[in-house]
Design a protein around this motif. Sequence first.
Motif, PDB file in Angstrom:
ATOM      1  N   ILE A  33       0.882  -1.249  -0.167  1.00 26.87           N
ATOM      2  CA  ILE A  33       0.070  -0.015   0.016  1.00 26.87           C
ATOM      3  C   ILE A  33       0.803   1.149   0.001  1.00 26.87           C
ATOM      4  O   ILE A  33       0.430   2.154  -0.656  1.00 26.87           O
ATOM      5  N   HIS A  34       1.963   1.152   0.918  1.00 23.49           N
ATOM      6  CA  HIS A  34       2.854   2.498   1.132  1.00 23.49           C
ATOM      7  C   HIS A  34       3.570   2.479  -0.606  1.00 23.49           C
ATOM      8  O   HIS A  34       3.584   3.596  -0.970  1.00 23.49           O
ATOM      9  N   ALA A  35       4.126   1.625  -0.991  1.00 22.36           N
ATOM     10  CA  ALA A  35       4.913   1.754  -2.306  1.00 22.36           C
ATOM     11  C   ALA A  35       3.694   2.221  -3.434  1.00 22.36           C
ATOM     12  O   ALA A  35       4.121   2.980  -4.183  1.00 22.36           O
ATOM     13  N   TYR A  36       2.470   1.532  -3.609  1.00 28.43           N
ATOM     14  CA  TYR A  36       1.596   2.140  -4.573  1.00 28.43           C
ATOM     15  C   TYR A  36       1.095   3.499  -4.181  1.00 28.43           C
ATOM     16  O   TYR A  36       0.989   4.070  -5.454  1.00 28.43           O
ATOM     17  N   THR A  37       0.732   3.681  -3.242  1.00 30.02           N
ATOM     18  CA  THR A  37       0.588   5.111  -2.811  1.00 30.02           C
ATOM     19  C   THR A  37       1.831   6.111  -3.250  1.00 30.02           C
ATOM     20  O   THR A  37       1.491   7.153  -3.795  1.00 30.02           O
ATOM     21  N   GLN A  38       2.814   5.606  -2.894  1.00 33.43           N
ATOM     22  CA  GLN A  38       4.270   6.619  -3.276  1.00 33.43           C
ATOM     23  C   GLN A  38       4.146   6.610  -4.702  1.00 33.43           C
ATOM     24  O   GLN A  38       4.383   7.730  -5.481  1.00 33.43           O
ATOM     25  N   LEU A  39       4.225   5.224  -5.392  1.00 31.80           N
ATOM     26  CA  LEU A  39       4.132   5.673  -7.111  1.00 31.80           C
ATOM     27  C   LEU A  39       3.070   6.576  -7.444  1.00 31.80           C
ATOM     28  O   LEU A  39       3.415   7.278  -8.586  1.00 31.80           O
ATOM     29  N   GLN A  40       1.846   6.631  -6.883  1.00 33.12           N
ATOM     30  CA  GLN A  40       0.807   7.341  -7.361  1.00 33.12           C
ATOM     31  C   GLN A  40       1.053   8.938  -7.201  1.00 33.12           C
ATOM     32  O   GLN A  40       0.851   9.653  -8.154  1.00 33.12           O
ATOM     33  N   HIS A  59      15.161   3.060  -4.823  1.00 31.91           N
ATOM     34  CA  HIS A  59      14.405   1.937  -5.478  1.00 31.91           C
ATOM     35  C   HIS A  59      13.105   2.250  -6.471  1.00 31.91           C
ATOM     36  O   HIS A  59      12.590   1.669  -7.248  1.00 31.91           O
ATOM     37  N   TYR A  60      12.909   3.942  -6.535  1.00 37.75           N
ATOM     38  CA  TYR A  60      12.090   4.201  -7.485  1.00 37.75           C
ATOM     39  C   TYR A  60      12.499   4.884  -8.723  1.00 37.75           C
ATOM     40  O   TYR A  60      13.558   5.183  -8.670  1.00 37.75           O
ATOM     41  N   HIS A  61      11.863   4.602  -9.806  1.00 33.75           N
ATOM     42  CA  HIS A  61      12.112   5.090 -11.070  1.00 33.75           C
ATOM     43  C   HIS A  61      10.865   5.535 -11.719  1.00 33.75           C
ATOM     44  O   HIS A  61      10.064   4.910 -12.119  1.00 33.75           O
ATOM     45  N   ILE A  62      10.790   7.051 -12.123  1.00 31.92           N
ATOM     46  CA  ILE A  62       9.581   7.593 -12.877  1.00 31.92           C
ATOM     47  C   ILE A  62      10.183   8.148 -14.333  1.00 31.92           C
ATOM     48  O   ILE A  62      11.166   8.840 -14.267  1.00 31.92           O
ATOM     49  N   GLN A  63       9.189   7.775 -15.123  1.00 34.64           N
ATOM     50  CA  GLN A  63       9.724   8.281 -16.477  1.00 34.64           C
ATOM     51  C   GLN A  63       8.393   8.691 -17.106  1.00 34.64           C
ATOM     52  O   GLN A  63       7.124   8.013 -16.779  1.00 34.64           O
ATOM     53  N   SER A  64       8.434   9.771 -18.225  1.00 35.94           N
ATOM     54  CA  SER A  64       7.315  10.111 -19.068  1.00 35.94           C
ATOM     55  C   SER A  64       7.610  10.136 -20.446  1.00 35.94           C
ATOM     56  O   SER A  64       8.879  10.454 -20.690  1.00 35.94           O
ATOM     57  N   GLN A  65       6.682  10.105 -21.172  1.00 33.28           N
ATOM     58  CA  GLN A  65       6.818  10.026 -22.782  1.00 33.28           C
ATOM     59  C   GLN A  65       5.787  10.974 -23.285  1.00 33.28           C
ATOM     60  O   GLN A  65       4.615  10.459 -23.186  1.00 33.28           O
ATOM     61  N   VAL A  70       2.803   8.157 -18.440  1.00 32.62           N
ATOM     62  CA  VAL A  70       3.890   8.402 -17.240  1.00 32.62           C
ATOM     63  C   VAL A  70       3.761   6.999 -16.550  1.00 32.62           C
ATOM     64  O   VAL A  70       2.758   6.341 -16.310  1.00 32.62           O
ATOM     65  N   SER A  71       5.136   6.495 -16.265  1.00 30.13           N
ATOM     66  CA  SER A  71       5.457   5.203 -15.823  1.00 30.13           C
ATOM     67  C   SER A  71       5.989   5.293 -14.515  1.00 30.13           C
ATOM     68  O   SER A  71       7.336   5.921 -14.554  1.00 30.13           O
ATOM     69  N   ALA A  72       5.716   4.612 -13.278  1.00 30.87           N
ATOM     70  CA  ALA A  72       6.460   4.619 -12.117  1.00 30.87           C
ATOM     71  C   ALA A  72       6.849   3.227 -11.786  1.00 30.87           C
ATOM     72  O   ALA A  72       5.704   2.357 -11.858  1.00 30.87           O
ATOM     73  N   GLN A  73       7.848   2.914 -11.386  1.00 32.32           N
ATOM     74  CA  GLN A  73       8.115   1.574 -11.072  1.00 32.32           C
ATOM     75  C   GLN A  73       9.047   1.559  -9.308  1.00 32.32           C
ATOM     76  O   GLN A  73       9.819   2.620  -9.320  1.00 32.32           O
ATOM     77  N   VAL A  74       8.879   0.516  -8.866  1.00 33.85           N
ATOM     78  CA  VAL A  74       9.685   0.697  -7.576  1.00 33.85           C
ATOM     79  C   VAL A  74       9.610  -0.891  -7.202  1.00 33.85           C
ATOM     80  O   VAL A  74       9.055  -1.911  -7.566  1.00 33.85           O
ATOM     81  N   HIS A  75      10.910  -1.090  -6.808  1.00 34.91           N
ATOM     82  CA  HIS A  75      11.347  -2.463  -6.553  1.00 34.91           C
ATOM     83  C   HIS A  75      11.161  -2.461  -4.911  1.00 34.91           C
ATOM     84  O   HIS A  75      12.077  -1.934  -4.007  1.00 34.91           O
ATOM     85  N   ASN A 103       4.255  -1.562 -10.435  1.00 37.91           N
ATOM     86  CA  ASN A 103       4.286  -0.686 -11.452  1.00 37.91           C
ATOM     87  C   ASN A 103       2.996   0.213 -11.687  1.00 37.91           C
ATOM     88  O   ASN A 103       1.934  -0.012 -11.006  1.00 37.91           O
ATOM     89  N   VAL A 104       3.123   1.375 -12.003  1.00 38.01           N
ATOM     90  CA  VAL A 104       1.997   2.263 -12.122  1.00 38.01           C
ATOM     91  C   VAL A 104       2.206   3.181 -13.595  1.00 38.01           C
ATOM     92  O   VAL A 104       3.097   3.426 -13.870  1.00 38.01           O
ATOM     93  N   LEU A 105       1.120   2.686 -14.214  1.00 36.47           N
ATOM     94  CA  LEU A 105       0.981   3.510 -15.800  1.00 36.47           C
ATOM     95  C   LEU A 105      -0.116   4.197 -15.878  1.00 36.47           C
ATOM     96  O   LEU A 105      -1.268   3.819 -15.532  1.00 36.47           O
ATOM     97  N   ASN A 106       0.046   5.411 -16.175  1.00 42.05           N
ATOM     98  CA  ASN A 106      -1.023   6.562 -16.090  1.00 42.05           C
ATOM     99  C   ASN A 106      -0.955   6.929 -17.483  1.00 42.05           C
ATOM    100  O   ASN A 106      -0.039   7.346 -18.280  1.00 42.05           O
ATOM    101  N   ARG A 107      -1.961   7.311 -18.577  1.00 42.61           N
ATOM    102  CA  ARG A 107      -1.996   7.893 -19.888  1.00 42.61           C
ATOM    103  C   ARG A 107      -3.137   9.107 -19.708  1.00 42.61           C
ATOM    104  O   ARG A 107      -3.857   8.961 -18.965  1.00 42.61           O
ATOM    105  N   HIS A 108      -2.550  10.253 -20.040  1.00 46.07           N
ATOM    106  CA  HIS A 108      -3.265  11.447 -20.150  1.00 46.07           C
ATOM    107  C   HIS A 108      -3.280  12.122 -21.516  1.00 46.07           C
ATOM    108  O   HIS A 108      -2.346  11.706 -22.475  1.00 46.07           O
ATOM    109  N   ILE A 109      -4.386  12.794 -21.944  1.00 47.46           N
ATOM    110  CA  ILE A 109      -4.578  13.313 -23.123  1.00 47.46           C
ATOM    111  C   ILE A 109      -4.411  14.832 -22.839  1.00 47.46           C
ATOM    112  O   ILE A 109      -5.005  15.501 -22.104  1.00 47.46           O
ATOM    113  N   ILE A 110      -3.674  15.670 -23.471  1.00 47.29           N
ATOM    114  CA  ILE A 110      -3.297  16.899 -23.319  1.00 47.29           C
ATOM    115  C   ILE A 110      -3.642  17.825 -24.622  1.00 47.29           C
ATOM    116  O   ILE A 110      -3.134  17.084 -25.507  1.00 47.29           O
ATOM    117  N   LEU A 111      -4.311  18.718 -24.392  1.00 50.86           N
ATOM    118  CA  LEU A 111      -4.641  19.619 -25.705  1.00 50.86           C
ATOM    119  C   LEU A 111      -3.574  20.644 -25.802  1.00 50.86           C
ATOM    120  O   LEU A 111      -3.065  21.238 -24.786  1.00 50.86           O
TER     121      LEU A 111
END
Length: 132
Positions: free
Chosen positions: A50-57, A89-95, A108-113, A122-130
């Motif tokens: 729960i802590h890792a998922y919340t931190q990733l979010q 342990h955390y790695h966050i990247q965006s494309q 947006v992709s975030a991973q933690v070991h 892993n947490v993967l989010n996709r956003h649409i930007i105008l």
Amino acid sequence: MKNTKTTTAKSKKSMRKAFCSYYAVFMLAFVSMCIGSIIALSPNAPLSHIHAYTQLQLYAKSMYEMQILCLQSFDYTRCQHQEFSPHSHYHIQSQLTPFGDSLLLLDVSAQVHNPITSMRQNVLNRHIILKR
């Protein structure tokens, strides 16, 4: 005769105390190993997940906000790919990917070991930007 009886009684008492000490140390080690394996291998370790998922979010949301600020300050090519590692342990990247003439896709992709369970989350989010 009396001396031999008292010495054997004393030696039996000391043997009993030594056996109790060894037994106590063995039981302590056994219980601690069992508890450690239960925490690490079973689903009884939800707090670390729960802590890792919340931190990733939270990190994913921060990356989204940083990309929005980057797009407001700079151009698309400079903000196309961003990444950071706030902790070991955390790695966050965006494309950023262009989608049509007026849309951008932000992935947006975030991973933690997880150090407790040795699992990767892993947490993967996709956003649409105008575009403006």
